[in-house]
Design an enzyme around this catalytic site. Structure first.
Site, PDB file in Angstrom:
ATOM      1  N   HIS A  24      79.058  82.943 -10.505  1.00  0.00           N
ATOM      2  CA  HIS A  24      80.630  82.628 -11.023  1.00  0.00           C
ATOM      3  C   HIS A  24      80.527  81.196 -12.052  1.00  0.00           C
ATOM      4  CE1 HIS A  24      82.577  79.755  -7.662  1.00  0.00           C
ATOM      5  NE2 HIS A  24      81.380  79.334  -7.894  1.00  0.00           N
ATOM      6  N   HIS A  50      86.854  74.451 -14.468  1.00  0.00           N
ATOM      7  CA  HIS A  50      85.475  74.589 -14.765  1.00  0.00           C
ATOM      8  C   HIS A  50      84.966  75.106 -16.036  1.00  0.00           C
ATOM      9  CE1 HIS A  50      86.114  74.629 -10.182  1.00  0.00           C
ATOM     10  NE2 HIS A  50      85.217  73.894 -10.345  1.00  0.00           N
ATOM     11  N   ASP A  55      91.401  81.432 -14.370  1.00  0.00           N
ATOM     12  CA  ASP A  55      90.891  80.983 -12.883  1.00  0.00           C
ATOM     13  C   ASP A  55      91.990  80.346 -12.385  1.00  0.00           C
ATOM     14  OD1 ASP A  55      89.821  79.573 -10.873  1.00  0.00           O
ATOM     15  OD2 ASP A  55      87.768  79.681 -11.615  1.00  0.00           O
ATOM     16  N   ASP A  85      82.156  76.796 -16.454  1.00  0.00           N
ATOM     17  CA  ASP A  85      81.499  78.147 -16.039  1.00  0.00           C
ATOM     18  C   ASP A  85      80.575  78.701 -17.216  1.00  0.00           C
ATOM     19  OD1 ASP A  85      82.841  78.285 -13.815  1.00  0.00           O
ATOM     20  OD2 ASP A  85      84.404  79.858 -14.413  1.00  0.00           O
ATOM     21  N   ASP A 108      92.139  78.433 -10.133  1.00  0.00           N
ATOM     22  CA  ASP A 108      91.704  76.877  -9.598  1.00  0.00           C
ATOM     23  C   ASP A 108      92.056  76.067 -10.921  1.00  0.00           C
ATOM     24  OD1 ASP A 108      89.260  76.606 -11.383  1.00  0.00           O
ATOM     25  OD2 ASP A 108      88.048  77.091  -9.809  1.00  0.00           O
ATOM     26  N   HIS A 131      84.963  84.592 -10.414  1.00  0.00           N
ATOM     27  CA  HIS A 131      84.976  84.626 -12.018  1.00  0.00           C
ATOM     28  C   HIS A 131      83.697  85.431 -12.455  1.00  0.00           C
ATOM     29  CE1 HIS A 131      87.319  82.016 -15.053  1.00  0.00           C
ATOM     30  NE2 HIS A 131      87.252  83.303 -15.421  1.00  0.00           N
ATOM     31  N   ASP A 170      90.781  77.135 -16.749  1.00  0.00           N
ATOM     32  CA  ASP A 170      89.752  76.794 -15.684  1.00  0.00           C
ATOM     33  C   ASP A 170      89.718  75.333 -15.417  1.00  0.00           C
ATOM     34  OD1 ASP A 170      87.743  77.032 -13.688  1.00  0.00           O
ATOM     35  OD2 ASP A 170      86.953  78.804 -14.635  1.00  0.00           O
ATOM     36  N   GLU A 180      89.378  84.204  -8.781  1.00  0.00           N
ATOM     37  CA  GLU A 180      89.249  82.936  -7.674  1.00  0.00           C
ATOM     38  C   GLU A 180      90.540  82.923  -6.733  1.00  0.00           C
ATOM     39  OE1 GLU A 180      86.445  81.630  -7.187  1.00  0.00           O
ATOM     40  OE2 GLU A 180      85.334  82.202  -8.955  1.00  0.00           O
TER      41      GLU A 180
HETATM   42  N1  LIG Z   1      84.610  79.987 -11.346  1.00  0.00           N
HETATM   43  C1  LIG Z   1      84.311  78.957 -10.726  1.00  0.00           C
HETATM   44  N2  LIG Z   1      85.329  78.571  -9.583  1.00  0.00           N
HETATM   45  N3  LIG Z   1      83.277  78.207 -10.809  1.00  0.00           N
HETATM   46  C2  LIG Z   1      82.897  76.959 -10.418  1.00  0.00           C
HETATM   47  C3  LIG Z   1      81.572  76.575 -10.624  1.00  0.00           C
HETATM   48  C4  LIG Z   1      81.141  75.353  -9.972  1.00  0.00           C
HETATM   49  C5  LIG Z   1      79.877  74.697 -10.535  1.00  0.00           C
HETATM   50  N4  LIG Z   1      80.038  74.192 -11.901  1.00  0.00           N
HETATM   51  C6  LIG Z   1      78.682  75.801 -10.594  1.00  0.00           C
HETATM   52  O1  LIG Z   1      78.064  76.271 -11.515  1.00  0.00           O
HETATM   53  O2  LIG Z   1      78.109  76.084  -9.383  1.00  0.00           O
HETATM   54 MN   LIG Z   2      86.002  79.881 -13.113  1.00  0.00          MN
HETATM   55 MN   LIG Z   3      86.964  77.261 -11.611  1.00  0.00          MN
END
Ligand SMILES: NC(=[NH2+])NCCC[C@H](N)C(=O)O
Ligand SMILES: [Mn+2]
Ligand SMILES: [Mn+2]
Length: 361
Positions: free
Chosen positions: A168, A153, A264, A155, A266, A123, A151, A309
């Protein structure tokens, strides 16, 4: 019933032209394999569907970019220790260089009025795709752009707040200007100018369920609209999408603005999309994911999409596993829905709440 509306024509990309950038890059996080996603998605027939079933004219250089020319010599892209950070930023020069190049590639397509599809990659690449779209939209339409970020998350970590140092987990903080180029090396993301940025009030998150504590504060401080899985359970995905579009003024009868969708994989539940680097239980069903994409397509305002992702090397038995195949299948479905599959007539936006010309078939 209301009369057919003419919404969305103002910003529409050329109806049938799709620019594709395939980004085989994994440096925004530490697990290898996410760089193989574009090839896997393409091999499973995505481009044939886009051209033959969905009838887009495809503009693609035929390359899955690894950006070898833009990467620093092996062993030289050292973790960057930023003052006050919990963890050093990982691969900062690589991510900055790759996203800068991607920004130009996406800009090239978007400035010609094409809908742009970016296949990641992790990402972090959204730093390039979103900035390239935002710049083109400013020039073409003298307009700001909305960003819908689907997502698990947020991010939106800054280099200081990130617990992992993985970029990411930071793209939205760079894209909004919440994070500037680090003092320790101003070249890193120093290429991001105002023309590349997205206003925090034009961002909507959907599907969140794993947000770091400092990220919650950033979202709150900047008043960023976010719909978590809790909201989807409470209101249902239909109402959440109505509220999301209303926030960016893209609902029925509203003036609207061009939308960049950054998806994303996920965000989907690991039952449907297990092959991803940071899976989180309790996510979207495939239909909810597809529905989000369909509704955004229906607005007529979609100008760019990222799918990121997908990591075919993860989930048990490697690239040939059922999990990897299912994740790729889910990813392809999301893209097709955003490009108008399941709707009877692409861009035939009449009254999206009353007439429903194009319910799913
Ligand atoms: N694009 C993603 N899958 N991001 C996951 C981030 C997980 C966590 N918040 C981090 O900053 O490391
Ligand atoms: Mn993401
Ligand atoms: Mn994510």
């Amino acid at each position: 019933m209301t009369a057919p509306s003419t919404i969305a024509t103002k910003f529409l990309p050329a109806k049938d032209q799709l620019g594709l950038v395939a980004v085989g890059f994994s440096g925004g996080q530490c697990k290898s394999g996410v760089d193989a996603a574009p090839s896997a998605l393409i091999e499973s027939g995505l481009l044939t569907d886009i051209q033959e079933t969905l009838e887009y004219t495809l503009y693609h250089d035929g390359i899955v970019h690894g950006y070898a020319k833009h990467l620093p010599a092996p062993g030289t892209d050292l973790p960057l220790h930023v003052a006050g950070a919990k963890a050093p930023m990982i691969n900062p020069i690589s991510v900055s260089n790759v996203t800068h190049t991607l920004c130009d590639q996406v800009y090239e397509h978007a400035s010609k009025g094409r809908l742009v599809l970016t296949l990641g990659g992790d990402h972090s690449i959204a730093i390039g795709s979103v900035s390239g779209t935002a710049k083109a939209i400013r020039e073409r339409h003298n307009s700001e752009m909305a960003l819908i970020w689907v997502d698990a998350h947020a991010d939106i970590n800054t280099p200081e707040s990130s617990g992992s140092g993985n970029i990411h987990g930071m793209p939205v903080s760079f894209l909004t200007g919440i994070t500037k180029a680090p003092k320790e090396n101003p070249n890193i993301f120093g290429w991001i100018k105002d023309e590349h940025k997205v206003n925090p009030s034009n961002i909507v998150y959907i599907g969140l369920r794993d947000v770091d504590i400092p990220e919650k504060k950033i979202l709150k401080d900047h008043g960023i609209r976010a719909f978590s899985m809790h909201d989807i359970d409470r209101y249902g995905i239909g109402k959440v999408m109505d509220m999301a579009l209303d926030h960016i003024n893209c609902g029925p009868g509203q003036e609207g603005m061009p939308i960049h969708l950054s998806f994303d994989v996920d965000a989907l539940d690991p039952y449907v999309a297990p092959s991803t680097g940071t899976p989180v239980r309790g996510g979207l069903t495939l239909r909810e994911g597809d529905f989000i994409c369909e509704v955004i397509h229906e607005t007529g305002y979609l100008v760019a999409m990222d799918l990121v992702e997908v990591n075919p090397a993860l989930s048990g038995d490697g690239p040939e596993s059922i999990g990897a195949k299912e994740t790729i299948r889910a990813g392809c479905s999301l893209v097709r829905c955003a490009l108008g599959e399941c709707l009877l007539d692409r861009y035939c936006v009449t009254d999206i709440h009353n007439i429903r010309l194009f319910s799913a078939i």
